[in-house]
Design a protein around this motif. Structure first.
Motif, PDB file in Angstrom:
ATOM      1  N   VAL A   1       0.842  -1.192   0.000  1.00 55.23           N
ATOM      2  CA  VAL A   1       0.000   0.000   0.000  1.00 55.23           C
ATOM      3  C   VAL A   1       0.883   1.250   0.000  1.00 55.23           C
ATOM      4  N   ILE A   2       1.870   1.283   0.881  1.00 54.74           N
ATOM      5  CA  ILE A   2       2.842   2.383   0.935  1.00 54.74           C
ATOM      6  C   ILE A   2       4.223   1.743   1.070  1.00 54.74           C
ATOM      7  N   TRP A   3       5.138   2.120   0.189  1.00 54.64           N
ATOM      8  CA  TRP A   3       6.462   1.498   0.239  1.00 54.64           C
ATOM      9  C   TRP A   3       7.337   2.303   1.198  1.00 54.64           C
ATOM     10  N   GLY A   4       7.373   1.870   2.450  1.00 56.07           N
ATOM     11  CA  GLY A   4       8.190   2.549   3.450  1.00 56.07           C
ATOM     12  C   GLY A   4       7.877   4.031   3.514  1.00 56.07           C
ATOM     13  N   PRO A   5       8.910   4.879   3.535  1.00 56.20           N
ATOM     14  CA  PRO A   5       8.675   6.324   3.612  1.00 56.20           C
ATOM     15  C   PRO A   5       8.284   6.960   2.284  1.00 56.20           C
ATOM     16  N   SER A   6       8.388   6.197   1.179  1.00 58.74           N
ATOM     17  CA  SER A   6       8.026   6.687  -0.147  1.00 58.74           C
ATOM     18  C   SER A   6       8.749   8.000  -0.472  1.00 58.74           C
ATOM     19  N   TYR A   7      10.077   7.916  -0.557  1.00 56.07           N
ATOM     20  CA  TYR A   7      10.871   9.087  -0.943  1.00 56.07           C
ATOM     21  C   TYR A   7      10.672   9.354  -2.440  1.00 56.07           C
ATOM     22  N   THR A   8      10.061  10.462  -2.799  1.00 54.42           N
ATOM     23  CA  THR A   8       9.805  10.744  -4.212  1.00 54.42           C
ATOM     24  C   THR A   8      10.066  12.219  -4.509  1.00 54.42           C
ATOM     25  N   PRO A   9      10.427  12.537  -5.766  1.00 50.67           N
ATOM     26  CA  PRO A   9      10.557  13.950  -6.145  1.00 50.67           C
ATOM     27  C   PRO A   9       9.228  14.663  -5.924  1.00 50.67           C
ATOM     28  N   SER A  10       9.256  15.754  -5.164  1.00 50.29           N
ATOM     29  CA  SER A  10       8.004  16.380  -4.721  1.00 50.29           C
ATOM     30  C   SER A  10       8.174  17.869  -4.488  1.00 50.29           C
ATOM     31  N   MET A  11       7.014  18.516  -4.406  1.00 49.80           N
ATOM     32  CA  MET A  11       6.907  19.859  -3.852  1.00 49.80           C
ATOM     33  C   MET A  11       5.815  19.810  -2.800  1.00 49.80           C
ATOM     34  N   ALA A  12       6.009  20.540  -1.693  1.00 52.05           N
ATOM     35  CA  ALA A  12       5.033  20.479  -0.612  1.00 52.05           C
ATOM     36  C   ALA A  12       4.949  21.815   0.105  1.00 52.05           C
ATOM     37  N   ILE A  13       3.783  22.038   0.685  1.00 51.16           N
ATOM     38  CA  ILE A  13       3.543  23.210   1.516  1.00 51.16           C
ATOM     39  C   ILE A  13       3.147  22.731   2.897  1.00 51.16           C
ATOM     40  N   PHE A  14       3.748  23.315   3.933  1.00 53.31           N
ATOM     41  CA  PHE A  14       3.450  22.964   5.318  1.00 53.31           C
ATOM     42  C   PHE A  14       2.983  24.217   6.051  1.00 53.31           C
ATOM     43  N   SER A  15       1.908  24.050   6.825  1.00 54.68           N
ATOM     44  CA  SER A  15       1.370  25.191   7.550  1.00 54.68           C
ATOM     45  C   SER A  15       0.991  24.777   8.967  1.00 54.68           C
ATOM     46  N   THR A  16       1.233  25.651   9.908  1.00 55.78           N
ATOM     47  CA  THR A  16       0.823  25.452  11.297  1.00 55.78           C
ATOM     48  C   THR A  16      -0.043  26.622  11.717  1.00 55.78           C
ATOM     49  N   LEU A  17      -1.270  26.308  12.126  1.00 55.97           N
ATOM     50  CA  LEU A  17      -2.221  27.322  12.551  1.00 55.97           C
ATOM     51  C   LEU A  17      -2.750  26.931  13.922  1.00 55.97           C
TER      52      LEU A  17
END
Length: 403
Positions: free
Chosen positions: A191-207
């Protein structure tokens, strides 16, 4: 009193204390910071030696000879951290081992993670680009060997299903009958291969008490390590997680992901007019963790649907619950219950299960000799609803040295 003071001054450090002092000196030597403190570079590392014993055929994501019950898996990891002020950080993870998953292959050197992160609004909004782990679920936050109380990953991240990402089966019946074969991580995917390290872009927000993450990557959650360093922009996967921390003890989250899971080798085996981009892996999940004094409890439930040519929707539901108890400051015990169940697909002879339901119990002990040295031992027992077993028992021993 004077005699006691004299004895304390003259006391020789123990072996763990001496090792810690030496590694602290190494750490200092591998760190650079400019005069104004804005620019920082640090190189750290970890050596882990893992020995596996299996009483039968290899299972999960362990690659070894069917006739070999023992597998030794050494690994050297180097982490490069760099930062410029509070606005820009850089991270790279290099590994030397026999492959991302335990196996008997040739030695290889890889860059598993490499990314830059910029704080658009410090403490509230960050953007990240490069190759890094999925934002799905909560296991990823402790998937490194030092943070994982066990030696392997939970079942959804560690157990192959009979879904293939390459050459496809010619019919629903051919797909369903593969449940009677031994696990094949060379062609099957989890279903998910370990941490699934893949080329990506991401946005993280803390509210406040809320954490939000949105990621666009080039590969699906089930993609195999061989594809993690490939960049293709025509079949993106979109993944997100919303987390809530109501207080210091609790952390809750929901995640979702959708994207094509096949590789180009499948193209010639699809129905006429179809492409690999027409078949998605759709995954949703929830996670929760709780900590109180010496107790830590965490778990996830994950539903995943693979759109399989000729067979339709192949659904699977998996979950795990793990707990860790800190017996002393150095010694801990951990236990984890894992289960995975599968639906049926329609074949010419009627509905059939497309894989075998299974469960696994993991028990672990860990002892931290110092803040740099950790040893772990794990016993696992698994059972599949089938007339044969890939192997029921696994024993693993791991030694970790950080510097």
């Amino acid at each position: 009193m004077a005699l006691l003071a004299f004895m304390d001054v003259g006391a020789q450090p123990t072996a763990p204390e001496l090792l810690t002092q030496t590694l602290d000196q190494v750490k200092e030597a591998l760190t650079y910071q400019n005069d104004d403190g804005k620019f920082y570079v640090h190189l750290s590392g970890e050596t882990d030696l893992t020995e596996y014993y299996l009483d039968g055929q290899p299972w999960g994501l362990i690659y070894s000879s069917p006739n070999s019950h023992y597998l030794f898996a050494p690994r050297l990891t180097l982490d490069l951290d760099a930062a410029y002020g509070d606005q820009l950080t850089f991270f790279a993870k290099f590994r030397w081992d026999d492959g991302f998953d335990p196996n008997e292959r040739y030695n290889q050197v890889r860059v598993d993670e490499i990314y830059a992160r910029a704080a658009l609004v410090p403490g509230k909004l960050d953007i990240q680009a490069g190759v890094f782990a999925t934002v799905f679920g909560s296991y990823i936050s402790r998937h490194d060997n030092w943070d994982n109380p066990f030696i392997n990953a939970p079942l959804p991240y560690d157990q192959t299903t009979s879904v293939v990402d390459g050459t496809q089966y010619p019919s629903a019946a051919a797909f369903a009958i593969t449940r009677n074969q031994l696990d094949d991580p060379e062609t099957w995917v989890p279903v998910i291969w370990g941490p699934s390290y893949t080329p990506s872009m991401a946005i993280f927000s803390t509210l406040g008490k809320w954490d939000l993450a949105a990621q666009a990557s080039t590969e699906a959650l089930s993609s195999r390590p061989e594809s993690w360093n490939k960049i293709q922009l025509t079949r993106p996967t979109f993944t997100g997680r919303v987390g809530w921390r109501p207080d210091m003890a609790w952390s809750l989250g929901v995640s979702g992901s959708v994207g094509p899971y096949m590789n180009n080798a499948a193209a010639g085996t699809l129905p006429s007019g179809k492409t690999v981009g027409d078949y998605d892996q759709i995954t949703v999940g929830g996670d929760a963790s709780w900590s109180w004094h010496a107790w830590q409890v965490s778990g996830e439930f994950i539903f995943s649907r693979f759109q399989v040519p000729w067979a339709g929707n192949a659904d699977t539901f998996s979950w795990y619950l793990e707990t860790k108890y800190q017996i002393t400051p150095q010694l801990y015990a951990a236990a984890r219950w894992n289960q995975q169940v599968y639906n049926q697909v329609n074949t010419a002879s009627g509905p059939q299960n497309w894989d075998n339901d299974e469960m696994r119990v993991d028990l672990g002990l860990g002892y931290k000799w110092s803040r740099n040295v950790l040893t772990k031992i794990q016993y696992s027992w698994q059972h599949q609803q089938t007339s044969f077993q890939n192997g029921r028992q696994l024993v693993a021993l791991q030694f970790i040295l950080r510097f």
